[in-house]
Scaffold this motif. Structure first.
Motif, PDB file in Angstrom:
ATOM      1  N   UNK A  70     104.219 -86.648 -26.084  1.00  0.00           N
ATOM      2  CA  UNK A  70     103.858 -86.191 -24.742  1.00  0.00           C
ATOM      3  C   UNK A  70     102.353 -86.385 -24.544  1.00  0.00           C
ATOM      4  N   UNK A  71     101.854 -85.930 -23.401  1.00  0.00           N
ATOM      5  CA  UNK A  71     100.443 -86.185 -23.071  1.00  0.00           C
ATOM      6  C   UNK A  71      99.514 -85.587 -24.119  1.00  0.00           C
ATOM      7  N   UNK A  72      99.971 -84.476 -24.727  1.00  0.00           N
ATOM      8  CA  UNK A  72      99.115 -83.834 -25.734  1.00  0.00           C
ATOM      9  C   UNK A  72      99.380 -84.371 -27.129  1.00  0.00           C
ATOM     10  N   UNK A  73     100.156 -85.442 -27.193  1.00  0.00           N
ATOM     11  CA  UNK A  73     100.479 -86.096 -28.442  1.00  0.00           C
ATOM     12  C   UNK A  73     101.383 -85.279 -29.351  1.00  0.00           C
ATOM     13  N   UNK A  74     102.072 -84.344 -28.767  1.00  0.00           N
ATOM     14  CA  UNK A  74     103.127 -83.677 -29.525  1.00  0.00           C
ATOM     15  C   UNK A  74     104.347 -84.580 -29.541  1.00  0.00           C
ATOM     16  N   UNK A  75     105.104 -84.518 -30.611  1.00  0.00           N
ATOM     17  CA  UNK A  75     106.314 -85.363 -30.638  1.00  0.00           C
ATOM     18  C   UNK A  75     107.370 -84.866 -29.659  1.00  0.00           C
ATOM     19  N   UNK A  76     108.028 -85.838 -29.013  1.00  0.00           N
ATOM     20  CA  UNK A  76     109.153 -85.512 -28.144  1.00  0.00           C
ATOM     21  C   UNK A  76     110.392 -86.137 -28.778  1.00  0.00           C
ATOM     22  N   UNK A  77     111.273 -85.296 -29.261  1.00  0.00           N
ATOM     23  CA  UNK A  77     112.469 -85.798 -29.944  1.00  0.00           C
ATOM     24  C   UNK A  77     113.531 -86.169 -28.932  1.00  0.00           C
ATOM     25  N   UNK A  78     114.041 -87.379 -29.044  1.00  0.00           N
ATOM     26  CA  UNK A  78     115.156 -87.806 -28.207  1.00  0.00           C
ATOM     27  C   UNK A  78     116.404 -87.789 -29.089  1.00  0.00           C
ATOM     28  N   UNK A  79     117.078 -86.693 -29.004  1.00  0.00           N
ATOM     29  CA  UNK A  79     118.208 -86.468 -29.891  1.00  0.00           C
ATOM     30  C   UNK A  79     119.233 -87.605 -29.849  1.00  0.00           C
TER      31      UNK A  79
END
Lengths: 751, 428, 206
Positions: free
Chosen positions: A562-571
């Motif tokens: 995401x914009x804050x560079x947190x991971x976004x898991x696409x299950x």
């Protein structure tokens, strides 16, 4: 949520009760494992034994339990409890069948079994039963990219199975390369005559199909989302953009022919030297009559030059053109030679080949052309000169002499070049440079986007990863459709050089995989190879340090940022291998039934003897698909190995977190064996990069070992194949001997 | 009586090799009901008898482990082993199939504990190793056999040996009274994944397979190279058990030959190229392989593998169909006679061992198939006239594993289309 | 027929197809070489059958027709039995030899050609083979002195055959004949005429 109640069921059958002290095992499960219910049964996998467990679930409120019996690979159907968290302690293949027989080994054997009980209990306490996340509302539409024979076949195949299809074609008409063909090679017995392509009929069928929606003159401007919820922005030539929601994608983007201009030594670009596509055009123009050259004169003699600019890497060339063989060209030249013979048997047709490659029933087609008088010559063509009278210089390999002939027309059998979009290595390099402000790289990035086929907005790049020579192939033999982008399947010559028959078969198979992908999403289940797995990774983002390792290392591009560079898991893109879990330095990623804790607690549960007992403890982390079955089969074959090892199966060695290693060493284990699949270019890891990542991470662990003043040999990685049962037994014994030689770990007693 | 294990919404897959397992699983994972029948006691077929695959040199059992795991975990697939299709009636969407189930003499209780095998002393040829060794007459077909259940060979039923097996079983799994059963089922579509068998090398008289001990077939060579095979993975030749270091590979043993198989079996060139690397694996530079061929058919990306082998100094190529093989009686070496056609060079070359790259013959050759089935001149199954039955894998065409899986996946979807049509007709 | 045959064109192949017995099979060869290796006389052949087929396809008319290779064939049929394309190789070899002979292109003094011609002449005369005359003709084909030498060398066998009643010395007087000698001769002449007409020969080659 219902209360959790733990239990352990110990089987005393298959000789377990004869050799091991089951009473003592029960005691371990009760006292150390803290299981509320502990029972043993002489034949646990029998209906009666399974009923005992079912009864406890129904009436005693047992929810989480350890089955201590045979390997998790055995009796899987009997011990299937889909609503419960279940661990398996492997007393049979893991202890009974592999520890040397006789009273001399009674003590170590019993210790080993007791440890497996401890581990099984510890594991189940950290497990929850995967709930899955079914999504019945997800999209079941299939998007097919490319409207050639492969794409149309895939579209029809899916539509006829009841699925809606969105078909995207970049040109103004369907049909693709097949539109340029006069005829095709025969698919059926008697394999004797070239056949009509059927492209017009198929185009009509696709165009008229109620379930197929066609976008002509269109390309993909962006594909966002994941299986079950892809959002495709379809850009028309006019600039208009339509959005379609689809569940899965078949990429059937075909091929282009190798550029003739690159083959001047074979007359490429010269008069009356054409490629196979060029000959099709002449044949179409002739419409069954005499085939004429560009200058209008009827062709009286023609030479076909096979492998033109192909098969370059072996003894056949200098590697300057295509290294591979395009597979179809021999049969295609045979077909084209019969165009001439059928119109006029007096036309001289010579096919110059090095290996005539017409497998299967293609042999009949070969014979049929010979019967028509097509001459086949095993020859190495050295030079072709075009012109009014073309000249072919060659070496006749049978007559072992140089020769040359003149012909009215020369046809070069050139190869297929896949249309597979952007090379992701190039993409990554470009993006990295662009992000650091390189203007040229920014420019290049937008150029790459233009050639992209899918324009996926994935963190790892816009197209499917390519294999050698730019094909979007899968690297597997048993599972040819398993690409590294879940829900996206390549079909036809974009995947591998192939003929029309194979392409149509391939497209039908790819359509099935796409259907499967949307059904998986609806059920909330994983796709191959952990088919049906309902667990998926969960991350405690509050602990995340945004290090990006998970996003980079995921072999399937499942994780965005995401914009804050947190991971976004696409299950829906996730294949549940756990590589992200292994990568995470702060251990915030876990699965419900597989986590740093489920394994970590097993490691900690093992009873590590002190340094005076001379009983080293060795932790084995074994890939569940290959190394673990190899160990099992060592048991089935009654091979023996050291009773000092404690084995934990892992989903993939790539899921092994280094914390497990440090935990084990701190605990006083004397050594760790990590057993994974072959890595490197010819990797055999079903999660592609898992064993590679594990090896890489372990190469970094040396410093840690030094800090602990431990020898580097205390952590070893091994490549173990599934057939290695004998080898792995020896490997273990050798390592145990090496550790005894080395002396106990200095960490003992500090853990 | 029609058994209720299947309906016209069920896909019947005939054959439990890699193609059959694939066809069954792919449909099942799309949510369809599948009945998978296999005539031998275990799934895996001929693929399970290969040591390595070309071109990756990985092990077939690795993919089989995944497929078995898929089967164990998927209630949509029902597996019946030792079961054959004896008749098919009805038509597309509504077939009546008669199945014959042969007795295994071991029931579901079996835990594969090996007690029966230990009790029995009678031995039978080891089918898993193409008869190169022997197994007890109470046996587990191989270490990855699924179902993981022993088999009592019919030859010891009714003998004291059979009784010994029964007495040894701690879980009452041995049932010597089992009878052959016939079952009628109703299914919607049928996938014929009946696979192939190696061409009978005895028929190729000039090659002396029946007379010369050190002439073996390519499938037998796979078993020699496999650590799970009769020699523990050592390349020991049959005549004297010595290591074979100088090995000849003869292509088109049966294939491309109108006296035997008129088709090209596609896989044999690659299989022999692969096997030259078993020789390298065993001996490094000290081994020697010679490939006698007509055309090397290393199609598409397999060309890379050919190029790699071509550069291997231990491997040489002779463009020749070997005319005949004699035996040097002094040392048991086969002597190959023929002519290298690239320039016409006559040879008489001695090798330690000869491996015949035998062709693929459809397993159904010589078997009476339903009238509706369309076969080609080599007995490969093209499909059925009514469009409800499909050939898959090596039953449809001589294919390597990768292509067989591709073919089976396609066949699976075609079968699903038939079922879908049934479902939508019924819904309407 | 004096113009050079073009290379790798169908001209010579077509000529062979038109004039050589079973010549239409030549194009079906796939160059496996099993015939070459199966021939018991193989080492004596300058060109193996499969190579001859390739030479025909390459238009090497002169080389093929003047070759003595096909004259080496002893009709053992090994090649026919083993040929994966079922080419009647033996027949093609004889056909080629016959064609070369009729064109007068067979190598000079080719012994197989000589014996074949003797056999034929002997046979057509009476419709029956006169073995004694045939043997004698064979012995004396290279001149009188050589004939005596040959006869002396073979006398043991000859006497043996006489004793075993396999050779009748009285045959020297004319020997047995079929009922209608002239009928046979006319039939053969007619057959030749038909064949010559079909293949465009003037009849001079015989």
């Amino acid at each position: 949520m219902a209360d959790i109640k733990y239990a352990a069921y110990i089987c005393s059958g298959c000789g377990i009760g004869d050799t091991l002290n089951v009473g003592a095992l029960e005691k371990v499960a009760t006292k150390e494992g803290k299981m509320a219910v502990v029972k043993s049964h002489p034949f646990l996998c029998s209906t009666e034994g399974v009923d005992l467990i079912k009864n406890d679930i129904a009436n005693e409120g047992v929810t989480h339990f350890c089955i201590a019996a045979c390997s998790r690979r055995a009796k899987a159907e009997a011990f299937a409890f889909p609503g419960n968290a279940v661990s398996r302690a492997n007393l049979r293949e893991g202890v009974l069948w592999v520890v040397a027989e006789g009273p001399a080994h009674d003590e170590v054997r019993q210790e080993m079994a007791e440890d497996y009980i401890r581990m099984g209990c510890a594991e189940v306490k950290k497990m929850t039963c995967p709930a899955g996340s079914a999504n019945a509302a997800s999209s079941r539409r299939i998007m097919v990219v490319g409207g050639g024979m492969s794409g149309m076949t895939a579209a029809l195949a899916a539509a006829d199975a009841g699925y809606e299809v969105v078909l995207i074609e970049k040109t103004a008409q369907l049909g693709g390369f097949a539109n340029n063909l006069w005829k095709r090679v025969p698919f059926n017995a008697p394999h004797a005559e070239a056949q009509p392509t059927g492209v017009a009929e198929m185009t009509a069928k696709v165009s008229g199909h109620a379930k197929i929606k066609i976008h002509l003159n269109s390309t993909l401007a962006e594909t966002a989302g994941a299986p079950g919820r892809f959002i495709a922005k379809i850009a028309q030539e006019s600039g208009a953009v339509t959005e379609e929601t689809v569940g899965a994608i078949v990429q059937a983007t075909g091929f282009t022919t190798y550029d003739l201009a690159k083959l001047p030594e074979l007359g490429g670009g010269q008069a009356n030297v054409v490629d196979q596509a060029g000959l099709e055009a002449l044949a179409k123009a002739a419409d069954g009559g005499a085939i004429k050259r560009a200058d209008g004169s009827a062709v009286k003699s023609v030479v076909f030059v096979q492998c033109a600019g192909q098969r370059g890497s072996g003894g056949n060339g200098d590697g300057s053109h295509l290294d591979y063989c395009s597979g179809h060209c021999c049969a295609t030249s045979i077909k084209q030679a019969t165009y001439f013979k059928d119109a006029n048997p007096d036309v001289d047709t010579v096919v110059m080949y090095q290996d005539l490659r017409v497998p299967g029933m293609g042999e009949d087609f070969y014979r049929s052309a010979q019967k028509k008088g097509v001459i086949f010559t095993k020859a190495k063509v050295n030079k072709v000169a075009g012109g009014n009278s073309c000249r072919v210089d060659f070496k006749d390999l049978i007559l072992d002499e140089d020769a040359s002939i003149d012909a009215d027309l020369v046809v070069l059998a050139t190869g297929q070049v896949p249309t597979s979009g952007v090379n992701l290595d190039e993409w990554t390099t470009t993006v990295t440079a662009a992000e650091s402000g390189d203007e040229a790289a920014k420019q290049k990035k937008s150029e790459l986007q233009k050639i992209s086929v899918l324009n996926l907005n994935y963190r790892q790049g816009p197209d499917m990863p390519q294999f050698k020579y730019g094909f979007a192939d899968s690297h597997f033999i048993c599972f040819p459709y398993e690409t590294r982008r879940t829900g996206v399947y390549a079909a036809g010559p974009t995947r591998r050089p192939m003929d029309m028959f194979q392409a149509q078969e391939d497209a039908t198979g790819a359509a099935l995989k796409a259907i499967q992908a949307v059904e998986n999403v609806a059920r909330g289940a994983a796709a191959h190879p952990r088919a049906g797995d309902l667990s998926f990774p969960k991350a405690r983002l509050e602990g995340c340090t945004q290090c990006k390792r998970c996003t980079v290392e995921c072999p399937f591009g499942a994780i965005d940022e995401d914009e804050k560079r947190f991971p976004v898991f696409n299950q829906e893109r996730c294949r549940r291998c756990g590589t992200c879990m292994g990568a995470c330095p702060v251990r915030v990623i876990s699965f419900e039934n597989y986590s740093c804790d489920t394994v970590g607690m097993q490691i900690k549960a093992v009873n590590v003897p002190d340094e005076f007992e001379e009983k080293p403890r060795i932790l084995i982390l074994a890939c569940e698909n290959d190394a673990y079955p190899a160990l099992d089969m060592a048991g089935i074959q009654r091979l023996t190995y050291s009773a000092f090892v404690r084995t934990i199966p892992v989903r993939c060695l790539g899921s092994a977190n280094t914390i497990w290693i440090t935990d084990a060493l701190n605990q006083g284990y004397d050594g760790v064996m990590m057993m994974g699949c072959k890595r490197g270019d010819d990797y055999q890891c079903h999660f592609v990069k898992g064993s590679e990542m594990a090896y890489y991470r372990m190469s970094k662990i040396d410093d840690t070992l030094k800090q602990l003043s431990l020898e580097g040999e205390r952590v070893q990685t091994y490549e173990v194949a599934i057939t290695d049962s004998a080898r792995v037994a020896k490997m273990i014994d050798d390592y145990a001997a090496q550790l005894i030689e080395m002396g106990p770990s200095p960490m003992k007693g500090f853990g | 009586m029609t058994a209720s294990i299947a309906t016209n919404q069920t896909i019947l897959v005939v054959g439990g090799g890699i193609a059959g397992m694939t066809a069954a699983l792919e449909a099942a994972e799309c949510g369809k009901q599948v009945l998978l029948v296999e005539k031998t006691p275990t799934l895996g077929g001929r693929t399970a008898q290969l040591y390595r695959y070309f071109p990756k040199m990985c092990h077939p059992t690795c993919g089989m482990e995944i497929n078995l795991k898929r089967i164990k975990g998927n209630p949509n697939v029902r597996v019946m082993t030792m079961t054959q299709v004896v008749a098919v009636g009805g038509g597309r969407g509504d077939y009546n199939v008669t199945l014959k189930v042969s007795p295994r003499y071991v029931n579901e209780n079996c835990t594969a504990c090996r007690k029966c095998g230990e009790a029995v002393s009678a031995e039978i040829p080891d089918a898993y190793n193409y008869g190169l060794g022997k197994v007890k007459a109470a046996y587990l077909p191989h270490a990855m056999a699924y179902p993981q259940r022993y088999v009592i060979d019919a030859s010891i039923v009714g003998t004291p040996e059979g009784e010994k097996a029964k007495a040894a079983c701690p879980v009452n799994a041995v049932d010597l009274g089992m009878q052959e059963e016939t079952l009628e089922i109703n299914v919607g579509a049928v996938v014929w994944a009946t696979g192939w068998r190696p061409f009978d090398a005895n028929k190729i008289q000039p090659y002396g397979y029946d007379r010369i001990a050190n002439v073996i077939t390519s499938v037998e060579f796979e078993r020699l190279a496999d650590p799970h095979g009769p020699t523990g993975g050592k390349l020991l030749r049959p005549s004297d058990g010595k290591e074979a270091k100088n090995i000849a590979f003869i292509q088109c043993a049966g294939s491309r030959d109108e006296n035997y198989l008129r088709h090209c079996s596609r896989i044999c060139c690659m299989a022999s190229l692969k096997q030259t690397q078993y020789v390298r694996e065993a001996y490094g530079d000290a081994g020697k392989s010679t490939v006698y061929y007509i055309d090397i058919r290393a199609i598409d990306r397999f060309e890379d593998f050919y190029a790699m082998v071509w550069k291997d100094p231990t491997v040489s190529f002779v463009k020749s169909k070997v005319a005949r093989i004699a035996e040097n009686e002094a040392n048991g070496n086969p002597v190959l006679h023929g002519v290298d056609t690239e320039g016409y060079h006559r040879y008489a070359t001695e090798h330690d061992l000869v491996v015949l790259a035998v062709g693929m013959e459809p397993e159904v050759s010589g078997v009476k198939l339903p009238d509706d089935i369309i076969i080609d001149s080599s007995n490969f199954i093209e499909g059925s006239k009514d469009g409800g039955m499909f050939g898959a894998g090596a039953a449809a065409s001589p294919l390597d594993v990768n292509r067989a899986v591709q073919s089976a996946t396609a066949a699976s979807l075609k079968a699903i289309q038939v079922i879908h049509k049934n479902a939508s007709t019924e819904a309407a | 027929m004096t113009t050079a045959t073009p290379k790798y064109r169908n001209n010579f192949l077509k000529e062979v197809e038109a004039n050589v017995e079973e010549g239409h099979w030549v194009k079906m060869c796939m160059q496996c070489g099993v015939c070459a290796g199966s021939c018991p006389l193989g080492p004596h052949w300058q060109h193996s059958p499969q190579k001859i087929f390739m030479m025909i396809r390459a238009g090497k008319r002169e080389e093929v027709l003047t070759s003595d290779s096909m004259w080496m064939c002893t009709s053992c049929y090994n090649c026919i039995v083993r040929c994966p394309r079922k080419l009647p190789i033996t027949h093609i070899m004889h056909g080629l030899a016959n064609y070369a002979h009729r064109l007068g292109m067979a190598p000079k003094g080719q012994p197989t050609e000589a014996i074949a011609k003797l056999f034929w002449d002997n046979l057509v005369k009476t419709g029956r083979v006169n073995e004694l005359k045939f043997s004698l003709a064979m012995y004396f084909k290279d001149g009188f002195v050589q004939g005596i030498k040959n006869a002396m060398a073979m006398q043991g066998i000859g006497l043996g055959l006489v004793k075993a009643k396999r050779l009748n010395p009285m045959e020297i007087l004319g020997g047995h004949a079929c009922k209608d000698k002239s009928g046979i001769q006319k039939m053969v002449a007619k057959a030749r005429e038909i064949e010559d007409r079909r293949k465009g020969f003037s009849g001079a080659g015989a």
